[in-house]
Design a protein around this motif. Sequence first.
Motif, mmCIF file in Angstrom:
data_model
loop_
_atom_site.group_PDB
_atom_site.id
_atom_site.type_symbol
_atom_site.label_atom_id
_atom_site.label_comp_id
_atom_site.label_asym_id
_atom_site.label_seq_id
_atom_site.Cartn_x
_atom_site.Cartn_y
_atom_site.Cartn_z
ATOM 1 N N GLY A 134 0.719 -1.295 0.137
ATOM 2 C CA GLY A 134 -0.095 -0.064 0.042
ATOM 3 C C GLY A 134 0.912 1.237 -0.051
ATOM 4 N N SER A 135 2.185 1.128 -0.180
ATOM 5 C CA SER A 135 3.010 2.434 -0.062
ATOM 6 C C SER A 135 3.446 2.676 -1.202
ATOM 7 N N CYS A 148 12.797 8.611 3.551
ATOM 8 C CA CYS A 148 11.501 8.855 4.041
ATOM 9 C C CYS A 148 10.615 7.791 3.969
ATOM 10 N N ASN A 149 10.738 6.876 3.238
ATOM 11 C CA ASN A 149 9.972 5.535 3.216
ATOM 12 C C ASN A 149 10.486 4.492 3.960
ATOM 13 N N VAL A 150 11.882 4.574 4.411
ATOM 14 C CA VAL A 150 12.483 3.885 5.623
ATOM 15 C C VAL A 150 11.767 4.106 6.977
ATOM 16 N N TYR A 151 11.705 5.571 7.098
ATOM 17 C CA TYR A 151 11.037 6.005 8.289
ATOM 18 C C TYR A 151 9.537 5.542 8.422
ATOM 19 N N LEU A 152 8.848 5.871 7.532
ATOM 20 C CA LEU A 152 7.483 5.628 7.547
ATOM 21 C C LEU A 152 7.067 4.065 7.304
ATOM 22 N N HIS A 153 8.056 3.433 6.929
ATOM 23 C CA HIS A 153 7.702 1.910 6.886
ATOM 24 C C HIS A 153 7.628 1.213 8.168
ATOM 25 N N TYR A 154 8.639 1.858 9.186
ATOM 26 C CA TYR A 154 8.739 1.319 10.483
ATOM 27 C C TYR A 154 7.732 2.131 11.325
ATOM 28 N N ARG A 176 -0.755 4.664 0.769
ATOM 29 C CA ARG A 176 -0.026 5.648 1.341
ATOM 30 C C ARG A 176 1.129 6.346 0.062
ATOM 31 N N TYR A 177 0.981 7.350 -0.156
ATOM 32 C CA TYR A 177 1.954 8.068 -1.160
ATOM 33 C C TYR A 177 2.881 9.171 -0.250
ATOM 34 N N ALA A 178 4.247 8.759 -0.069
ATOM 35 C CA ALA A 178 4.989 9.545 0.868
ATOM 36 C C ALA A 178 4.518 9.649 2.079
ATOM 37 N N ASP A 179 3.904 10.936 2.437
ATOM 38 C CA ASP A 179 3.659 11.434 3.988
ATOM 39 C C ASP A 179 2.173 11.423 3.571
ATOM 40 N N ASP A 180 1.459 11.445 2.533
ATOM 41 C CA ASP A 180 -0.052 11.581 2.537
ATOM 42 C C ASP A 180 -0.676 10.252 2.429
ATOM 43 N N PHE A 205 6.789 10.683 18.503
ATOM 44 C CA PHE A 205 7.951 11.007 17.455
ATOM 45 C C PHE A 205 7.799 12.568 17.433
ATOM 46 N N GLY A 206 6.878 13.213 18.142
ATOM 47 C CA GLY A 206 6.946 14.751 18.067
ATOM 48 C C GLY A 206 6.415 15.167 17.074
#
Length: 370
Positions: A134-135, A148-154, A176-180, A205-206
């Motif tokens: 879905g990414s 960006c994808n590594v961070y959002l993956h986890y 998910r497309y990037a951060d959207d 994560f702030g």
Amino acid sequence: MTKAPICLQDLRRSLYVKAKAEPTWRFWGLYVHVCKMETLHEAYQMARKNDGAPGIDGVTFDAIEEGGAKGFLQQIKDELVSNTYRPMRVRKKEIPKDGGKVRILSIPSIRDRVVQGALKLILEPIFEADFQSGSYGYRPKRTAQLLCNVYLHYAFDLWVQRWRKQRAMGEVIVVRYADDSVLGFQYRADAERFLREWRERLQKFGLELHPGKTRLIEFGRFAARDRKQRGEGKPETFNFLGFTHICGESWKNGKFFVLRKTIRERLLAKLKQVKAALRARILQPLAEVGKWLKSVVQGYFNYHAVPGNLASLRSFRFEIRKRWLHVIRRRSQRSRMTWELLEAFAIQWLPVPKILHPYPLVRFDARYLR
């Protein structure tokens, strides 16, 4: 994945196969491949293809190639091997956004873009083996800002998968497309619970959800029926990736489908951009301008030509033609160009809109069943 010379391509393929077959495997000795001239050369070609403005050092591709790209890459290699390479500060540039806001764009130097590209070439196939279906944003053939994808993956993807299995009562759809992101829930209670717990997770994560872009709406095949029974209006719409998504109904059989229309503000912004570019080409021959317009219009169609959006495509072509006529007339007070005379140029250079993409259900495969 990104096309590369055969030796590098074989390495990337073997890394992907290994990572896919053994998810817990820990790779080592990758840095030596980053430092290879073959990798750096491919990374340079990728950066060259994307072009872009120079970084804080002001060095351009033309200047690099005038002095010799091979020597430029050899210097980078020597610094990497000797552990003396240090990235430069990025150059900051403000990009206007809707509503008077600005986006801060960070522009790295070309040498840093090459090193980043080399790292991406080696690390990408390893992480691609783990990323969820879905990414979509910043991924090969899906669209790669790898970090960006590594961070959002986890932080997001894996957490969503666990949440779906452990907390959800019904089906969950995630894109998910990037951060959207857009998420669909079978039950409203699941949606409300997820939104609450996702906000709590982000706080760790702030981070926080954008208040102007985060909405919980009733959408789908039963939304219109249920809202009508409650005496409410039509289902709400949402914007995602340049389209307004609407609850639609086929005029042939009355079946539900997701209707997508180009976001009006995006269409107007594109027309404004084309108008400015046409003015800059006011003295160029009509055939040269027509050739450029053909690439612009076709490029626009390649993305926006989805089922149900034909009216927007026709409107875009019509408005492009109007602006072209206006610029032609400004070339001379004695210009005899009329709408009818421009028709021949429009037929030759402006592509006729047609649907190029299938309906979402044909290509959408991010449904996670329990």
